[in-house]
Design an enzyme around this catalytic site. Sequence first.
Site, PDB file in Angstrom:
ATOM      1  N   ARG A   1       0.853  -1.180   0.000  1.00  0.00           N
ATOM      2  CA  ARG A   1       0.000   0.000   0.000  1.00  0.00           C
ATOM      3  C   ARG A   1       0.887   1.227   0.000  1.00  0.00           C
ATOM      4  NH1 ARG A   1      -3.366  -2.815  -1.452  1.00  0.00           N
ATOM      5  NH2 ARG A   1      -5.384  -3.392  -0.550  1.00  0.00           N
TER       6      ARG A   1
ATOM      7  N   GLU B   1      -3.576   7.745  -4.146  1.00  0.00           N
ATOM      8  CA  GLU B   1      -4.022   7.307  -5.476  1.00  0.00           C
ATOM      9  C   GLU B   1      -5.342   7.972  -5.837  1.00  0.00           C
ATOM     10  OE1 GLU B   1      -4.118   3.018  -5.388  1.00  0.00           O
ATOM     11  OE2 GLU B   1      -2.068   2.925  -4.655  1.00  0.00           O
TER      12      GLU B   1
ATOM     13  N   HIS C   1      -1.664   0.731  -9.640  1.00  0.00           N
ATOM     14  CA  HIS C   1      -2.276  -0.286  -8.770  1.00  0.00           C
ATOM     15  C   HIS C   1      -2.776  -1.474  -9.603  1.00  0.00           C
ATOM     16  CE1 HIS C   1      -4.016  -0.625  -4.467  1.00  0.00           C
ATOM     17  NE2 HIS C   1      -3.876  -1.832  -4.982  1.00  0.00           N
TER      18      HIS C   1
END
Lengths: 328, 328
Positions: free
Chosen positions: A245, A274, A292
């Site tokens: 993450r 993000e 991602h």
Amino acid sequence: MPAAVDIKQSSETLPLLLLHRFPSFELSFFPVLKTKYTVLDLHADPPGPSFPILSKSVRVMLCVGPTALTSEDLDRYPAVECVVGSSAGINHFDLAACRRRGIHVTSAGDASSDDVADYAVGLALDVLRRVSVADRFVRAGSWPFQKEYTLGSKVSGKRVGIVGLGSIGLRVAKRFEGFNCSIAYNSRKIKSHVSYPYYANVGDLASNSDILIVCCALTNETFHVINKDVMRALGKTGIIVNVGRGALIDEKELVELLVRGDLGGAGLDVFEHEPYVPEELFSLDNVVLSPHNAVITLESFAALEELVLANIEAFFSNKPLRAEVELH
Amino acid sequence: MPAAVDIKQSSETLPLLLLHRFPSFELSFFPVLKTKYTVLDLHADPPGPSFPILSKSVRVMLCVGPTALTSEDLDRYPAVECVVGSSAGINHFDLAACRRRGIHVTSAGDASSDDVADYAVGLALDVLRRVSVADRFVRAGSWPFQKEYTLGSKVSGKRVGIVGLGSIGLRVAKRFEGFNCSIAYNSRKIKSHVSYPYYANVGDLASNSDILIVCCALTNETFHVINKDVMRALGKTGIIVNVGRGALIDEKELVELLVRGDLGGAGLDVFEHEPYVPEELFSLDNVVLSPHNAVITLESFAALEELVLANIEAFFSNKPLRAEVELH
């Protein structure tokens, strides 16, 4: 006979399922869900007049992608007994609230672990061997006119440090062993079933690594676990790969170190905010940036679909859930 | 004392070494060579007035990179007894002419095998998981505005077919085993020391592979060994990676199949007419293009330097050469 089946499976008799998601998040198996459940979806167009009533009695919810699940969300759906997650990391769920309410929580478990591990190795290879840089160079038509090249750095034999030796980290280790790399790791606790050297301190691991792969869960304890000191310990020739993450790394410091050349490079699939990616990184050839994507394969989606459908069915038939999260 | 050493190592007393290269090819260890040998270099600036005379008596030549070595070249240097190559593939040497003259030939041997194998795996990962595509997407600033993504294809567990199970091919196999991939191969002869399934026919290997890695030597027999039929056998979901030589693949057919979508993708480090790359490939997202970079690492260059220097020294001291090529 088919007509009778159709009538029996009308929406009135199908069990309720709440879909909790960002409007933009669609999964390929949503249509399948509708054949088996009365799907309550706040973001459906329209959600339907019965949503406010039915949502009070829905017992299972499917949380899609990175959509946060807060205590307030759970207040709105007081009958929920089971939260089926669709990602491996579930830092976006208020797990304490789930525990207080006695709610069962499942994650994507191992469904995507191979893909994430593959992607981590791919990012490391790309950063060290400059594959994306090479591809840009050729597509720009520069090869016939420019004889210069960027020297890559050898991958084989390098020291790989893995932060988080769970289902992904173990797979990362196995892959790098095929490259004759040495493996070491950091995790909350030493793993008695592996022989790789253990470092209780991430900084010590970084000091003894050329490639640092970050693939632990994001928790209060691991927020910014990769801080400035850890990155300085990795050093000017070390590279960092993050498939966990974004907030596992202090991104501001990461960018500064990369821009100043105090860190060798980075392969980043995740970011702190993000889809925002620090623009300072766009001009650097020693970073590979990815939106991602580590779980985004056809096979991973199929495995996830299978797991999610099985868990919803298991809930309604009182069978054991798979990939259930232990709530402390 | 240092002055005496300087005088002793003057160019008059140092053995002769001929450098055979394209003008643009420089290697980092050229300066080191000049401390040990009187280097004759047609492309030096200037080559020196003694070049025409000294080149008639030079006994060893260092061939750099892909510079062709023809029978006519050897006519110009009649005293040459040893050709030290600096690449693993030596298809650019007229080996028959070397054999007729009784010249010893060496290659780069294994010096870069790890790097080439690493790069092959990197290209396969990049093509299947769309790493370069992802990087382009993020750098273009598209992520916040475009929710679409390209589904990658899982690497783990795929069937890898290796064309040429030499020092590079074996290393490719070992790396993909770490990804739980199954391995099969084609080569001139079955290798008794490995247990991977052998296919005598490349088309049969392609039919049974998802990823075809081309890493055999380029010879008269292997020119266009990857023809249209082989690529059709690999099919719409199969990908091809070439880290051997461009002419191992019928490039015209490869481009047509890729453009039509009849081949799943390609990772290409080599091309038939380098540095020319077919422009039809520039707009495809399922190809990764690289300018003959598979050996371009700091470590590979250091290993090559060590090998080349050792072979030149071995020649002058009548010791066995390393990585000597068997001339049939």
